[in-house]
Design an enzyme around this catalytic site. Structure first.
Site, PDB file in Angstrom:
ATOM      1  N   GLU A  21       5.150   2.629  10.663  1.00 29.51           N
ATOM      2  CA  GLU A  21       5.298   1.219  10.908  1.00 29.51           C
ATOM      3  C   GLU A  21       6.501   1.174  12.266  1.00 29.51           C
ATOM      4  OE1 GLU A  21       5.717  -2.435  11.251  1.00 29.51           O
ATOM      5  OE2 GLU A  21       4.396  -1.590   9.662  1.00 29.51           O
ATOM      6  N   ASP A  61      -4.669  -1.584   8.359  1.00 31.82           N
ATOM      7  CA  ASP A  61      -4.231  -2.977   7.892  1.00 31.82           C
ATOM      8  C   ASP A  61      -3.649  -3.666   9.046  1.00 31.82           C
ATOM      9  OD1 ASP A  61      -3.820  -5.122   6.365  1.00 31.82           O
ATOM     10  OD2 ASP A  61      -2.259  -3.963   5.105  1.00 31.82           O
ATOM     11  N   SER A  95       0.881  -1.326  -0.073  1.00 35.63           N
ATOM     12  CA  SER A  95      -0.131  -0.096   0.178  1.00 35.63           C
ATOM     13  C   SER A  95       1.039   1.335  -0.067  1.00 35.63           C
ATOM     14  CB  SER A  95      -0.931   0.103   1.026  1.00 35.63           C
ATOM     15  OG  SER A  95      -0.179  -0.348   2.546  1.00 35.63           O
TER      16      SER A  95
END
Length: 283
Positions: free
Chosen positions: A115, A163, A97
């Site tokens: 992240e 996600d 993505s």
């Protein structure tokens, strides 16, 4: 727990439904000249080498993006998605993505990539740097904390992709709380939530996605779900499919995504199927 690395699953059926939807959201945002801001709460490594040991171990891409490699699609959204993927697949890579967002955003649009996994964040830094694009911000931080700190954007246009790996059963509640927190500050946010469909073998996580969808629907926002299933929901099937919940969806995304998914599943195996269902039509 920070053990999950998406390379084991890169390019699988879950990525197909998730990334088709995300591209549809980005296409809608680009219809206006005004800049927008994107947020990716669990960005991963950004791009994935399908020949490395992790991707090659399970080869999940064979029933996902690779099954679509020779398709000449009629659906516009599927055609755009495959064209983008093919630029990476020519080098045996799959765009996550972050890479899709980088490829699709305009120079004035801002992208925040979050992240927390140390190894994944290091790969993300390298992969995004190689793409050489302006207005991309990398954050080594918890995605939900980042959303609280960085929203709402100015100007007040944009979208969020959530996600998570759902390694822990508690992550479903984390998603619910994260979405609620966003809407306290940013009512107009377009939010895409990916979720797995798990058979009874998953134990405590069996049915957790369905419960989460019910709770998110109760927030009262316009939303629909779109799913791909690749196997029967039998006890030992494991993850037999996955889907996306789109909250505050852009106009006509449901039609565009449905057409793309219906065409895609024709090539993804004899048991592959898809459905798109509105859960809330009006706010």
């Amino acid at each position: 727990m920070l053990s999950y690395q998406h390379a084991f699953h890169a390019g699988n059926h879950a990525d197909v439904v998730k990334h088709l939807c995300w591209m549809g959201v980005l296409n809608s945002l680009k219809k206006k000249d005004k800049p927008f801001t994107l947020y990716d709460s669990h960005a991963g490594a950004g791009t994935y080498n399908l020949k490395d040991d992790m991707s090659a171990k399970n080869q999940e891409f064979l029933t996902g993006i690779s099954a679509l490699a020779n398709v000449t699609p009629s659906a516009d959204l599927l055609r755009e998605y495959l064209a983008l993927c093919n630029t990476f697949m020519s080098e045996s890579c799959y765009p996550g993505s972050p890479a899709i967002s980088v490829a699709e955003k305009r120079s004035d649009d801002v992208l925040h990539l979050m992240e927390l996994h140390p190894a994944e964040h290091s790969k993300l830094e390298q992969n995004i740097k190689a793409l050489r694009v302006k207005n991309v911000r990398l954050h080594k931080r918890d995605g939900y904390e980042g959303l609280r700190a960085l929203t709402p954007p100015k100007p007040n246009r944009g979208a969020i992709l959530i996600d998570p790996p759902y390694e822990r059963a508690s992550e479903y509640n984390d998603v619910l709380k994260g979405v609620k927190d966003v809407f306290k500050r940013w009512q107009q946010a377009q939010i895409v939530v990916w979720y797995p469909l798990l058979s009874a073998r998953a134990g405590a996580k069996h049915g957790a996605s369905e419960k989460m969808l019910e709770q998110l629907t109760e927030l009262g926002r316009p939303c629909f779900k779109a799913e791909i299933c690749i196997a029967e929901n039998e006890h030992d099937a494991g993850m037999y499919g996955s889907g996306v919940l789109v909250i505050n969806p852009p106009w006509q995304l449901d039609q565009q995504l449905s057409c793309a998914l219906l065409e895609a599943v024709e090539h993804m195996g004899p048991l592959a199927s898809t459905n798109l269902t509105w859960l809330n039509k009006d706010a």
